[in-house]
Design an enzyme around this catalytic site. Structure first.
Site, PDB file in Angstrom:
ATOM      1  CB  THR A  51      62.352  33.658  43.021  1.00 35.40           C
ATOM      2  OG1 THR A  51      63.341  32.787  43.561  1.00 35.40           O
ATOM      3  CG2 THR A  51      62.867  35.086  43.012  1.00 35.40           C
ATOM      4  CG  ASN A  90      33.689  35.467  35.267  1.00 31.51           C
ATOM      5  OD1 ASN A  90      33.076  34.874  36.153  1.00 31.51           O
ATOM      6  ND2 ASN A  90      34.113  34.843  34.185  1.00 31.51           N
ATOM      7  CD  GLN A 147      36.096  39.930  36.642  1.00 31.08           C
ATOM      8  OE1 GLN A 147      36.126  41.153  36.520  1.00 31.08           O
ATOM      9  NE2 GLN A 147      36.736  39.133  35.809  1.00 31.08           N
ATOM     10  CB  SER A 185      43.567  38.397  39.355  1.00 33.46           C
ATOM     11  OG  SER A 185      44.364  38.319  38.207  1.00 33.46           O
ATOM     12  CB  THR A 200      44.085  30.410  37.670  1.00 30.07           C
ATOM     13  OG1 THR A 200      43.264  31.116  36.733  1.00 30.07           O
ATOM     14  CG2 THR A 200      44.012  28.923  37.392  1.00 30.07           C
ATOM     15  CG  HIS A 222      45.135  40.184  34.541  1.00 29.17           C
ATOM     16  ND1 HIS A 222      44.291  39.994  33.480  1.00 29.17           N
ATOM     17  CD2 HIS A 222      45.068  39.063  35.276  1.00 29.17           C
ATOM     18  CE1 HIS A 222      43.746  38.785  33.569  1.00 29.17           C
ATOM     19  NE2 HIS A 222      44.197  38.203  34.663  1.00 29.17           N
ATOM     20  CB  CYS A 240      33.834  29.256  18.466  1.00 23.98           C
ATOM     21  SG  CYS A 240      33.293  30.895  18.120  1.00 23.98           S
TER      22      CYS A 240
HETATM   23  N1  PMP Z   1      38.100  34.156  38.815  1.00 23.25           N
HETATM   24  C1  PMP Z   1      37.364  35.013  38.104  1.00 23.25           C
HETATM   25  C2  PMP Z   1      36.007  35.409  38.592  1.00 23.25           C
HETATM   26  C3  PMP Z   1      37.878  35.552  36.921  1.00 23.25           C
HETATM   27  O1  PMP Z   1      37.130  36.411  36.211  1.00 23.25           O
HETATM   28  C4  PMP Z   1      39.172  35.173  36.489  1.00 23.25           C
HETATM   29  C5  PMP Z   1      39.740  35.696  35.191  1.00 23.25           C
HETATM   30  N2  PMP Z   1      38.898  35.559  34.090  1.00 23.25           N
HETATM   31  C6  PMP Z   1      39.901  34.267  37.268  1.00 23.25           C
HETATM   32  C7  PMP Z   1      39.329  33.781  38.420  1.00 23.25           C
HETATM   33  C8  PMP Z   1      41.283  33.840  36.873  1.00 23.25           C
HETATM   34  O2  PMP Z   1      42.175  34.895  37.068  1.00 23.25           O
HETATM   35  P1  PMP Z   1      43.677  34.892  36.513  1.00 23.25           P
HETATM   36  O3  PMP Z   1      43.617  35.391  35.121  1.00 23.25           O
HETATM   37  O4  PMP Z   1      44.408  35.846  37.419  1.00 23.25           O
HETATM   38  O5  PMP Z   1      44.206  33.517  36.651  1.00 23.25           O
END
Ligand code: PMP
Length: 407
Positions: free
Chosen positions: A238, A151, A179, A200, A73, A202, A326
């Protein structure tokens, strides 16, 4: 809580044991600030730079082109503002209707502030039209921003061809690869048309709240978050040392076994798809079945209420995501599936299932048997007569809309 049947790997992934193990010392003993000049801080600096090399390795980029941040993000926000500042005399932005909200909401907010924004259409398969891009792009275009892979559907965009067109007009290309990393081979030494790219941690078995922005050498970048000289002046604050070291370890594992992981994910995803297709009637896969991420399937169960489906799956400890969200008493259809013109009767019964390299055959088989049983049960309870359920491919959309608009 017992371990769920986890099929929501585009939302987030299981942290790899290697990533957690690498991060543990930074949660305790090695708490120094990597910007401190003393040896205690410099030890952490060393770990951070190693992680930078590992993330660069996954993307085949140079370590100096990687700036750590809080995730995709932030990366997407930064890349968009940076590109506009790098081309101050240009006032046009091009993106695609199926982008993530961290791109769409930013460019839409700029539309009211002196910028012209073009959102490219996609076809039924989720693909943008390069001819439409060609018609829209001009010498006034500062930035083309597109995701590598979607995504919700996993559909892959031709970022090389998009970038070549951007280059012809002197526009910058930003690619949201949140993704794609760990699921597709990314080679930024050869994908030369990409100027900025976000990842990203995670999404590829690292930790949440940590990501990286690739800034190609020579691309000017005004920091979005200011107030320090961290990350080569590209992002102040930091560093999240725990998240970064975990991200480096996750990138290393992802890179080492990328081909085997892709192969495994594809096998599990296809087994899941085949299983549900053979057990459930009136089921359609949304998006290009070939040019898509190996781990993602988006399935529309016609005349099934997605909200009820998700609730029943949740009751069976299954994690997945619905194609409709929803919102205050009604169902808001997915903007991605809407842009693809998927009929509402399928959108409302759409669910995204995403596997990971950890997904097993046993988990897939358990999912198929539980979901097909739930779908059968929901169809029995459906307010639509059986004849209508078996009816024409184009259902009565008005009746369907009315049903889903219920309070
Ligand atoms: N871009 C895409 C295509 C995503 O799938 C996501 C997470 N759903 C994001 C951006 C945002 O990533 P983050 O959770 O690291 O802010």
């Amino acid at each position: 809580m017992t371990r769920p049947l986890y099929f929501d790997n585009n939302a987030t992934t299981f942290p790899a044991p290697e990533a957690v193990e690498a991060a543990l010392p930074l949660l305790g003993e090695f708490y120094g600030n990597p910007s401190s000049q003393h040896a205690f801080g410099q030890k952490v600096r060393h770990e951070l730079e190693l992680a930078r090399e590992q993330v660069a390795g996954l993307l085949n980029a140079r370590p100096a082109e990687i700036a750590f941040n809080s995730g995709a993000t932030e990366g997407n926000n930064t890349a968009i503002y940076a590109a506009l500042q790098a081309r101050p005399d240009r006032k046009h932005i091009i993106t695609v209707k199926t982008e993530h909200s961290s791109v769409l909401e930013v460019v839409r907010s700029l539309a009211g502030r002196g910028y012209r924004v073009t959102e490219l259409n996609v076809d039924r398969a989720g693909h943008l039209d390069l001819d439409e891009l060609k018609n829209e792009i001009s010498g006034d275009t500062a930035l083309v921003s597109t995701m590598w892979a979607n995504n919700e559907t996993g559909v892959i965009h031709p970022v090389g061809a998009i970038g070549d067109m951007a280059k012809q007009f002197g526009a910058l290309l930003h690619v949201d690869a949140a993704q794609a990393a760990g699921k597709l081979r990314i080679d930024l030494k050869h994908e030369l048309a990409i100027d900025l790219l976000t990842v990203s941690a995670h999404k590829f078995h690292g930790l949440k709240g940590c990501g990286a922005l690739f800034v190609r050498d020579g691309t000017p970048l005004e920091p979005f978050i200011r107030g320090g000289h961290h990350e080569g002046g590209k992002r102040a604050g930091t560093e999240n040392t725990v998240g970064i070291v975990a991200m480096g370890a996750a990138a290393k594992v992802a890179q080492l076994k990328l081909d085997a992981n892709i192969d495994h994910m594809r096998k599990m995803r296809d087994r899941l798809e085949r299983g549900l297709m053979s057990q459930c009637e009136d089921l359609a896969q949304n998006g290009d079945p070939v040019s898509r991420l190996p781990n993602t399937t988006n399935l529309g169960f016609r005349f099934v209420d997605g909200e009820a489906l998700l609730m029943m799956m949740d009751a069976h400890n299954i994690c997945a995501t619905a194609g409709s969200a929803c919102r205050s008493g009604g169902m808001e259809p997915s903007h991605v599936l809407m842009a693809m013109n998927v009929p509402l009767a399928f959108i409302h019964g759409s669910v995204r299932f995403c596997v990971s390299r950890y997904t097993t055959e046993e988990e897939v088989d358990a999912l198929v048997s539980k979901v097909s049983m739930i779908v059968k049960r929901l169809r029995e309870m459906s307010p639509f007569p059986a004849a209508a359920q078996r009816g024409p491919a184009q259902p009565d959309l008005e009746a369907h809309k009315a049903y889903f608009a219920r309070a």
